[in-house]
Design an enzyme around this catalytic site. Structure first.
Site, PDB file in Angstrom:
ATOM      1  N   CYS A   1      37.400  35.853  36.380  1.00  9.34           N
ATOM      2  CA  CYS A   1      37.958  34.873  37.329  1.00  9.34           C
ATOM      3  C   CYS A   1      38.213  35.537  38.667  1.00  9.34           C
ATOM      4  CB  CYS A   1      39.270  34.290  36.811  1.00  9.34           C
ATOM      5  SG  CYS A   1      39.139  33.517  35.192  1.00  9.34           S
TER       6      CYS A   1
ATOM      7  N   CYS B   1      42.460  36.898  34.955  1.00 10.40           N
ATOM      8  CA  CYS B   1      41.319  37.247  34.107  1.00 10.40           C
ATOM      9  C   CYS B   1      40.241  37.855  34.987  1.00 10.40           C
ATOM     10  CB  CYS B   1      40.845  36.050  33.273  1.00 10.40           C
ATOM     11  SG  CYS B   1      39.455  35.131  33.928  1.00 10.40           S
TER      12      CYS B   1
END
Ligand SMILES: [Zn+2]
Ligand SMILES: [Zn+2]
Length: 446
Positions: A84, A81
Protein backbone atom coordinates in the site's frame (compact mmCIF):
# COMPACT_ATOMS: atom_id res chain seq x y z
CA UNK A 1 19.35 12.61 -1.60
CA UNK A 2 16.26 12.63 0.04
CA UNK A 3 18.03 11.88 2.99
CA UNK A 4 17.18 8.36 2.34
CA UNK A 5 18.61 5.36 0.83
CA UNK A 6 17.43 3.63 -2.18
CA UNK A 7 14.22 1.79 -1.82
CA UNK A 8 14.84 -1.86 -2.08
CA UNK A 9 11.84 -3.39 -3.68
CA UNK A 10 12.58 -6.80 -2.27
CA UNK A 11 9.65 -6.31 0.06
CA UNK A 12 7.26 -7.66 -2.53
CA UNK A 13 9.13 -10.91 -2.79
CA UNK A 14 9.39 -11.67 0.89
CA UNK A 15 7.29 -14.70 1.49
CA UNK A 16 8.39 -14.90 5.08
CA UNK A 17 5.86 -12.74 6.78
CA UNK A 18 2.66 -13.19 4.95
CA UNK A 19 0.00 -11.53 6.94
CA UNK A 20 -3.11 -13.20 5.68
CA UNK A 21 -5.34 -13.03 8.69
CA UNK A 22 -8.95 -13.33 9.58
CA UNK A 23 -10.31 -10.30 7.95
CA UNK A 24 -12.89 -8.46 9.91
CA UNK A 25 -11.22 -9.14 13.20
CA UNK A 26 -8.00 -7.64 11.99
CA UNK A 27 -9.67 -4.58 10.60
CA UNK A 28 -11.38 -3.86 13.88
CA UNK A 29 -8.32 -4.72 15.93
CA UNK A 30 -6.15 -2.61 13.70
CA UNK A 31 -8.48 0.32 13.98
CA UNK A 32 -8.34 0.14 17.76
CA UNK A 33 -4.63 -0.39 17.69
CA UNK A 34 -4.16 2.62 15.49
CA UNK A 35 -5.79 4.76 18.10
CA UNK A 36 -3.76 3.35 20.95
CA UNK A 37 -0.34 2.96 19.51
CA UNK A 38 0.31 3.74 15.90
CA UNK A 39 3.92 2.72 16.14
CA UNK A 40 2.98 -0.84 16.96
CA UNK A 41 1.18 -1.61 13.78
CA UNK A 42 3.97 -1.75 11.30
CA UNK A 43 2.41 -4.17 8.88
CA UNK A 44 4.58 -7.18 8.58
CA UNK A 45 2.95 -8.18 5.38
CA UNK A 46 5.00 -7.91 2.27
CA UNK A 47 2.23 -9.34 0.21
CA UNK A 48 -1.28 -8.02 -0.01
CA UNK A 49 -3.03 -8.13 3.30
CA UNK A 50 -6.38 -9.65 4.01
CA UNK A 51 -9.05 -7.04 4.20
CA UNK A 52 -12.64 -7.02 5.19
CA UNK A 53 -14.57 -9.82 3.55
CA UNK A 54 -18.22 -8.94 3.69
CA UNK A 55 -21.00 -11.34 2.88
CA UNK A 56 -20.29 -12.71 -0.55
CA UNK A 57 -23.86 -12.00 -1.62
CA UNK A 58 -23.38 -8.33 -1.00
CA UNK A 59 -22.67 -6.74 -4.36
CA UNK A 60 -19.62 -4.53 -4.64
CA UNK A 61 -20.64 -0.98 -4.01
CA UNK A 62 -21.03 1.37 -6.89
CA UNK A 63 -18.90 4.40 -6.53
CA UNK A 64 -20.69 7.39 -5.18
CA UNK A 65 -21.58 9.71 -8.01
CA UNK A 66 -18.41 11.54 -8.92
CA UNK A 67 -18.58 15.30 -8.55
CA UNK A 68 -17.38 15.86 -12.07
CA UNK A 69 -18.01 13.16 -14.61
CA UNK A 70 -14.48 11.78 -14.60
CA UNK A 71 -13.12 8.27 -14.75
CA UNK A 72 -12.21 7.32 -11.25
CA UNK A 73 -9.51 5.17 -9.70
CA UNK A 74 -10.16 4.08 -6.13
CA UNK A 75 -7.29 2.52 -4.21
CA UNK A 76 -8.22 0.74 -0.99
CA UNK A 77 -5.29 0.16 1.28
CA UNK A 78 -3.80 1.03 4.62
CA UNK A 79 -1.06 3.37 5.68
CA UNK A 80 0.97 0.58 7.19
CA UNK A 81 0.99 -2.21 4.63
CA UNK A 82 4.09 -2.25 2.47
CA UNK A 83 2.54 -2.67 -1.00
CA UNK A 84 0.00 0.00 0.00
CA UNK A 85 2.85 2.36 0.86
CA UNK A 86 4.40 1.63 -2.51
CA UNK A 87 1.11 2.65 -4.13
CA UNK A 88 1.05 6.03 -2.40
CA UNK A 89 3.58 7.92 -4.58
CA UNK A 90 2.00 6.42 -7.70
CA UNK A 91 -1.43 7.72 -6.67
CA UNK A 92 0.08 11.13 -5.94
CA UNK A 93 1.67 11.24 -9.39
CA UNK A 94 -1.53 10.21 -11.14
CA UNK A 95 -3.44 12.77 -9.14
CA UNK A 96 -1.07 15.53 -10.16
CA UNK A 97 -0.51 14.54 -13.78
CA UNK A 98 -4.15 13.80 -14.61
CA UNK A 99 -5.88 16.61 -12.76
CA UNK A 100 -9.19 17.25 -14.50
CA UNK A 101 -8.98 13.95 -16.38
CA UNK A 102 -9.02 11.25 -13.75
CA UNK A 103 -10.20 11.27 -10.18
CA UNK A 104 -7.87 9.41 -7.84
CA UNK A 105 -9.15 8.38 -4.43
CA UNK A 106 -7.32 6.59 -1.64
CA UNK A 107 -9.27 4.95 1.16
CA UNK A 108 -7.50 3.66 4.27
CA UNK A 109 -9.58 0.63 5.24
CA UNK A 110 -7.88 0.24 8.60
CA UNK A 111 -8.68 3.78 9.60
CA UNK A 112 -12.04 3.61 7.90
CA UNK A 113 -13.25 -0.03 7.88
CA UNK A 114 -16.81 0.84 6.81
CA UNK A 115 -15.57 2.24 3.53
CA UNK A 116 -13.58 -0.94 2.91
CA UNK A 117 -16.65 -3.09 3.56
CA UNK A 118 -18.71 -1.05 1.15
CA UNK A 119 -16.40 -1.84 -1.74
CA UNK A 120 -16.39 -5.56 -0.98
CA UNK A 121 -12.67 -6.06 -1.27
CA UNK A 122 -10.75 -9.19 -0.26
CA UNK A 123 -7.23 -7.91 0.14
CA UNK A 124 -5.35 -4.63 0.28
CA UNK A 125 -4.31 -2.91 -1.76
CA UNK A 126 -7.13 -3.21 -4.28
CA UNK A 127 -7.60 -0.74 -7.12
CA UNK A 128 -11.03 -0.28 -8.66
CA UNK A 129 -11.52 1.42 -12.02
CA UNK A 130 -14.78 3.27 -12.65
CA UNK A 131 -15.88 4.95 -15.83
CA UNK A 132 -17.17 8.52 -15.82
CA UNK A 133 -20.72 7.25 -15.23
CA UNK A 134 -19.59 5.47 -12.06
CA UNK A 135 -19.75 1.95 -13.49
CA UNK A 136 -17.07 -0.43 -12.28
CA UNK A 137 -14.86 -1.53 -15.17
CA UNK A 138 -12.15 -3.52 -13.48
CA UNK A 139 -10.53 -4.29 -10.16
CA UNK A 140 -6.97 -5.31 -9.42
CA UNK A 141 -5.57 -6.80 -6.21
CA UNK A 142 -2.05 -6.12 -4.93
CA UNK A 143 0.58 -3.61 -6.00
CA UNK A 144 -0.16 -2.06 -9.41
CA UNK A 145 2.59 -0.10 -11.18
CA UNK A 146 1.82 3.29 -12.72
CA UNK A 147 2.48 2.15 -16.30
CA UNK A 148 0.26 -0.87 -15.73
CA UNK A 149 -2.54 1.32 -14.40
CA UNK A 150 -2.33 3.60 -17.43
CA UNK A 151 -2.16 0.59 -19.78
CA UNK A 152 -5.23 -0.87 -18.09
CA UNK A 153 -7.21 2.34 -18.58
CA UNK A 154 -6.29 2.25 -22.25
CA UNK A 155 -7.31 -1.40 -22.51
CA UNK A 156 -10.63 -0.47 -20.89
CA UNK A 157 -11.15 2.10 -23.61
CA UNK A 158 -10.48 5.17 -21.47
CA UNK A 159 -7.95 7.46 -23.13
CA UNK A 160 -6.37 10.36 -21.28
CA UNK A 161 -3.87 11.39 -23.93
CA UNK A 162 -0.58 12.82 -22.73
CA UNK A 163 -0.70 13.73 -19.08
CA UNK A 164 -2.01 17.22 -18.55
CA UNK A 165 0.82 18.33 -16.41
CA UNK A 166 4.20 16.72 -16.71
CA UNK A 167 6.03 17.53 -13.54
CA UNK A 168 8.94 19.88 -14.11
CA UNK A 169 12.30 18.16 -14.04
CA UNK A 170 15.88 18.60 -15.15
CA UNK A 171 17.85 15.40 -15.36
CA UNK A 172 20.96 16.76 -17.07
CA UNK A 173 22.73 19.80 -15.62
CA UNK A 174 22.40 23.00 -17.65
CA UNK A 175 26.14 23.44 -17.16
CA UNK A 176 28.69 20.80 -16.23
CA UNK A 177 30.44 21.19 -12.89
CA UNK A 178 34.00 21.99 -13.93
CA UNK A 179 35.47 22.57 -10.49
CA UNK A 180 38.48 20.41 -9.57
CA UNK A 181 37.75 17.77 -6.91
CA UNK A 182 39.85 19.50 -4.24
CA UNK A 183 37.72 22.64 -4.67
CA UNK A 184 34.43 20.81 -3.94
CA UNK A 185 33.18 19.93 -0.49
CA UNK A 186 32.39 16.21 -0.32
CA UNK A 187 29.48 16.87 2.03
CA UNK A 188 27.71 20.06 0.89
CA UNK A 189 29.08 20.30 -2.66
CA UNK A 190 29.97 23.94 -1.94
CA UNK A 191 33.24 25.64 -2.85
CA UNK A 192 36.15 24.89 -0.55
CA UNK A 193 37.90 27.95 0.84
CA UNK A 194 41.58 26.87 1.02
CA UNK A 195 41.84 28.67 4.40
CA UNK A 196 39.17 26.49 6.05
CA UNK A 197 39.71 23.20 4.19
CA UNK A 198 39.38 20.00 6.21
CA UNK A 199 40.84 16.69 5.06
CA UNK A 200 39.50 13.42 6.38
CA UNK A 201 41.92 10.59 5.69
CA UNK A 202 40.18 7.34 4.81
CA UNK A 203 41.53 4.10 3.41
CA UNK A 204 39.68 4.91 0.19
CA UNK A 205 41.52 8.21 -0.10
CA UNK A 206 41.32 11.73 1.29
CA UNK A 207 37.93 13.35 1.61
CA UNK A 208 37.93 17.10 1.14
CA UNK A 209 35.50 19.22 3.16
CA UNK A 210 34.83 22.95 3.17
CA UNK A 211 34.83 23.47 6.92
CA UNK A 212 34.90 21.81 10.33
CA UNK A 213 31.08 22.02 10.22
CA UNK A 214 30.90 19.81 7.13
CA UNK A 215 33.39 17.50 8.84
CA UNK A 216 31.02 16.99 11.77
CA UNK A 217 28.11 16.34 9.41
CA UNK A 218 30.25 13.70 7.70
CA UNK A 219 31.24 12.30 11.09
CA UNK A 220 27.57 11.86 12.05
CA UNK A 221 26.97 10.08 8.72
CA UNK A 222 29.53 7.33 9.39
CA UNK A 223 28.31 3.88 10.37
CA UNK A 224 31.49 1.85 10.88
CA UNK A 225 32.35 1.82 14.59
CA UNK A 226 36.09 1.56 13.96
CA UNK A 227 35.98 4.46 11.50
CA UNK A 228 33.97 6.57 13.92
CA UNK A 229 36.37 5.93 16.80
CA UNK A 230 39.41 7.05 14.81
CA UNK A 231 37.75 9.72 12.68
CA UNK A 232 38.90 12.80 14.63
CA UNK A 233 42.50 11.55 14.72
CA UNK A 234 42.44 11.06 10.96
CA UNK A 235 41.29 14.62 10.36
CA UNK A 236 43.38 17.61 9.39
CA UNK A 237 42.26 21.20 9.50
CA UNK A 238 43.97 24.18 7.87
CA UNK A 239 45.83 26.78 9.90
CA UNK A 240 44.07 30.06 9.06
CA UNK A 241 47.30 32.00 9.60
CA UNK A 242 49.66 29.95 7.41
CA UNK A 243 47.40 27.82 5.18
CA UNK A 244 49.20 24.70 6.37
CA UNK A 245 47.40 21.46 7.29
CA UNK A 246 47.53 20.33 10.93
CA UNK A 247 45.92 17.73 13.20
CA UNK A 248 42.38 18.83 14.03
CA UNK A 249 42.50 17.60 17.63
CA UNK A 250 45.48 19.86 18.41
CA UNK A 251 44.16 23.04 16.81
CA UNK A 252 42.81 26.18 18.49
CA UNK A 253 39.53 27.42 17.05
CA UNK A 254 37.95 30.82 16.71
CA UNK A 255 34.16 30.61 16.49
CA UNK A 256 32.56 33.66 14.92
CA UNK A 257 29.96 34.82 12.42
CA UNK A 258 30.17 36.00 8.85
CA UNK A 259 28.38 39.07 7.41
CA UNK A 260 25.22 37.00 6.99
CA UNK A 261 25.38 35.89 10.64
CA UNK A 262 26.30 32.33 9.70
CA UNK A 263 28.61 30.56 12.16
CA UNK A 264 32.25 30.44 11.09
CA UNK A 265 35.08 28.26 12.42
CA UNK A 266 38.72 29.23 11.90
CA UNK A 267 41.53 26.89 12.97
CA UNK A 268 44.94 27.95 14.26
CA UNK A 269 48.11 26.06 15.11
CA UNK A 270 49.22 28.87 17.35
CA UNK A 271 47.04 30.13 20.19
CA UNK A 272 48.52 33.63 20.01
CA UNK A 273 47.55 33.85 16.33
CA UNK A 274 43.99 32.80 17.25
CA UNK A 275 43.84 35.50 19.93
CA UNK A 276 45.15 38.10 17.53
CA UNK A 277 42.42 37.23 15.02
CA UNK A 278 39.83 37.32 17.81
CA UNK A 279 40.83 40.88 18.70
CA UNK A 280 40.34 42.05 15.14
CA UNK A 281 37.42 39.87 13.98
CA UNK A 282 35.62 39.05 17.24
CA UNK A 283 34.34 35.63 18.28
CA UNK A 284 35.21 33.07 20.94
CA UNK A 285 38.16 30.74 21.34
CA UNK A 286 37.53 27.03 21.60
CA UNK A 287 39.44 23.78 21.65
CA UNK A 288 38.50 20.69 19.62
CA UNK A 289 36.51 19.13 22.47
CA UNK A 290 34.29 22.20 22.98
CA UNK A 291 33.89 22.63 19.23
CA UNK A 292 32.77 19.01 18.91
CA UNK A 293 30.23 19.46 21.68
CA UNK A 294 28.76 22.54 20.01
CA UNK A 295 28.73 21.03 16.53
CA UNK A 296 27.04 17.80 17.66
CA UNK A 297 24.43 19.49 19.84
CA UNK A 298 21.72 19.77 17.16
CA UNK A 299 20.85 16.58 15.31
CA UNK A 300 18.40 15.71 12.57
CA UNK A 301 15.45 13.81 14.07
CA UNK A 302 15.30 11.69 10.92
CA UNK A 303 18.88 10.92 9.90
CA UNK A 304 20.75 12.02 13.05
CA UNK A 305 23.18 14.24 11.19
CA UNK A 306 24.60 17.31 12.89
CA UNK A 307 23.10 20.58 11.72
CA UNK A 308 22.91 24.25 12.56
CA UNK A 309 19.40 25.27 13.64
CA UNK A 310 19.51 28.24 11.24
CA UNK A 311 19.84 25.80 8.33
CA UNK A 312 17.40 23.18 9.51
CA UNK A 313 13.68 22.67 9.07
CA UNK A 314 11.75 22.98 12.30
CA UNK A 315 9.66 19.92 13.13
CA UNK A 316 7.02 19.85 15.84
CA UNK A 317 6.05 16.46 17.17
CA UNK A 318 3.31 16.73 19.77
CA UNK A 319 4.69 19.35 22.14
CA UNK A 320 8.32 18.69 21.26
CA UNK A 321 10.44 20.64 18.83
CA UNK A 322 12.99 18.87 16.66
CA UNK A 323 15.08 19.50 13.53
CA UNK A 324 15.18 18.09 10.05
CA UNK A 325 18.54 18.74 8.38
CA UNK A 326 16.72 19.17 5.06
CA UNK A 327 13.02 19.46 4.16
CA UNK A 328 12.83 15.81 3.08
CA UNK A 329 14.42 14.71 6.36
CA UNK A 330 11.83 16.83 8.15
CA UNK A 331 9.07 14.80 6.49
CA UNK A 332 10.97 11.65 7.39
CA UNK A 333 10.48 12.42 11.07
CA UNK A 334 6.83 11.33 10.61
CA UNK A 335 8.09 7.98 9.29
CA UNK A 336 10.78 7.49 11.91
CA UNK A 337 8.57 8.35 14.89
CA UNK A 338 5.28 7.14 13.38
CA UNK A 339 3.65 10.33 14.58
CA UNK A 340 1.87 13.31 13.09
CA UNK A 341 4.19 16.29 12.63
CA UNK A 342 4.21 19.95 11.70
CA UNK A 343 7.08 21.17 9.54
CA UNK A 344 8.26 24.73 9.04
CA UNK A 345 10.81 25.31 6.33
CA UNK A 346 11.94 28.29 4.33
CA UNK A 347 11.42 28.67 0.59
CA UNK A 348 14.92 28.05 -0.79
CA UNK A 349 14.64 31.05 -3.11
CA UNK A 350 12.90 33.73 -1.05
CA UNK A 351 13.11 32.56 2.55
CA UNK A 352 9.33 32.71 2.96
CA UNK A 353 7.99 30.25 5.51
CA UNK A 354 6.30 27.11 4.26
CA UNK A 355 4.24 25.17 6.78
CA UNK A 356 2.66 21.74 6.61
CA UNK A 357 0.97 19.31 8.94
CA UNK A 358 0.59 15.56 8.54
CA UNK A 359 -2.23 13.44 9.91
CA UNK A 360 -2.08 9.65 9.64
CA UNK A 361 0.79 9.73 7.16
CA UNK A 362 -0.91 12.17 4.78
CA UNK A 363 -0.47 15.89 4.26
CA UNK A 364 -3.41 17.44 6.09
CA UNK A 365 -2.59 21.13 5.80
CA UNK A 366 -0.29 23.10 3.56
CA UNK A 367 0.45 26.84 3.81
CA UNK A 368 0.39 28.21 1.23
CA UNK A 369 -1.59 25.66 -0.78
CA UNK A 370 0.78 26.07 -3.73
CA UNK A 371 3.86 24.61 -1.98
CA UNK A 372 6.01 22.31 -4.10
CA UNK A 373 9.14 20.30 -3.42
CA UNK A 374 12.32 19.84 -5.44
CA UNK A 375 13.73 16.33 -5.16
CA UNK A 376 17.42 16.66 -5.96
CA UNK A 377 18.25 13.53 -7.93
CA UNK A 378 20.67 12.36 -10.56
CA UNK A 379 20.77 9.53 -12.99
CA UNK A 380 23.21 6.75 -12.32
CA UNK A 381 24.73 4.68 -15.10
CA UNK A 382 21.93 2.26 -15.88
CA UNK A 383 19.31 4.96 -15.57
CA UNK A 384 18.39 4.58 -11.92
CA UNK A 385 17.57 7.88 -10.21
CA UNK A 386 19.32 8.45 -6.91
CA UNK A 387 19.08 11.30 -4.50
CA UNK A 388 21.79 13.94 -4.57
CA UNK A 389 21.76 14.44 -0.81
CA UNK A 390 20.32 16.60 1.92
CA UNK A 391 21.95 19.79 0.60
CA UNK A 392 20.10 19.47 -2.73
CA UNK A 393 16.51 19.17 -1.46
CA UNK A 394 14.24 22.19 -1.27
CA UNK A 395 10.70 23.44 -0.72
CA UNK A 396 9.18 26.45 -2.47
CA UNK A 397 5.98 28.42 -1.95
CA UNK A 398 5.12 27.78 -5.62
CA UNK A 399 6.35 26.26 -8.85
CA UNK A 400 7.48 29.64 -10.14
CA UNK A 401 10.01 30.01 -7.34
CA UNK A 402 11.22 26.47 -7.92
CA UNK A 403 11.82 27.14 -11.62
CA UNK A 404 13.67 30.39 -10.83
CA UNK A 405 15.84 28.59 -8.29
CA UNK A 406 16.68 25.82 -10.75
CA UNK A 407 17.69 28.52 -13.27
CA UNK A 408 20.04 29.99 -10.68
CA UNK A 409 21.62 26.58 -10.01
CA UNK A 410 22.82 25.36 -13.40
CA UNK A 411 24.34 22.16 -12.01
CA UNK A 412 21.22 21.16 -10.06
CA UNK A 413 19.36 18.10 -11.31
CA UNK A 414 16.15 16.57 -10.03
CA UNK A 415 12.43 16.85 -10.36
CA UNK A 416 9.49 18.72 -8.97
CA UNK A 417 7.24 16.62 -6.76
CA UNK A 418 4.25 17.33 -4.56
CA UNK A 419 4.64 17.46 -0.80
CA UNK A 420 2.34 14.42 -0.72
CA UNK A 421 4.73 12.50 -2.96
CA UNK A 422 7.70 13.56 -0.85
CA UNK A 423 5.95 12.36 2.31
CA UNK A 424 4.86 9.10 0.67
CA UNK A 425 8.47 8.39 -0.33
CA UNK A 426 9.42 8.61 3.32
CA UNK A 427 6.45 6.70 4.72
CA UNK A 428 7.22 3.63 2.63
CA UNK A 429 10.69 3.24 4.15
CA UNK A 430 11.27 0.30 6.47
CA UNK A 431 12.88 0.90 9.88
CA UNK A 432 16.09 -0.65 8.51
CA UNK A 433 16.12 1.81 5.62
CA UNK A 434 15.44 4.69 7.99
CA UNK A 435 18.35 3.66 10.20
CA UNK A 436 20.63 3.90 7.15
CA UNK A 437 19.15 7.14 5.82
CA UNK A 438 21.75 9.74 4.78
CA UNK A 439 24.61 7.55 5.88
CA UNK A 440 27.86 7.54 3.95
CA UNK A 441 27.64 4.76 1.43
CA UNK A 442 23.96 5.35 0.91
CA UNK A 443 24.63 8.92 -0.13
CA UNK A 444 26.68 8.38 -3.24
CA UNK A 445 30.33 9.25 -2.59
CA UNK A 446 32.07 11.10 -5.39
ZN1 LIG B 1 30.70 21.73 2.94
ZN1 LIG C 1 18.61 14.62 8.06
Amino acid sequence: MYGTGEIKKTGMGFGAKIGIVAALLVVVAAALFVKNNRAEIKAEAASPVAAATPDAKQPPAQAETPKAALPRLVDLGAGKCIPCKMMAPILEELKMEYTGKMEVVFIDVWENPDAGMKYGINIIPTQIFYDAAGKELFRHEGFFAKEDILAKWKELGVEFGASEKQAFSRLEPAQPDTRPVEAICYMCDGDVNPKTRVMLKTNKGDVCLCSPHCYFITYTSLTDKVEIASSHERTQVTDWATGQPMAAVNAHFLLGQDERHRPTVKAFADKAAAEKEMHSAGGNLSDWKALEEKELANRCAFCDRANYPEDAARVKVESLSAWGCCPMCALGVAARLQKDITVEQRDALTGEIVRLTTINDSVAALEPKTVVAWAGQKKYPGGKMVSTGCFKQAFFVNEDNLRKWVELHPTATGKQITIGQALAEKMKLTPEQISMACKIGECAPR
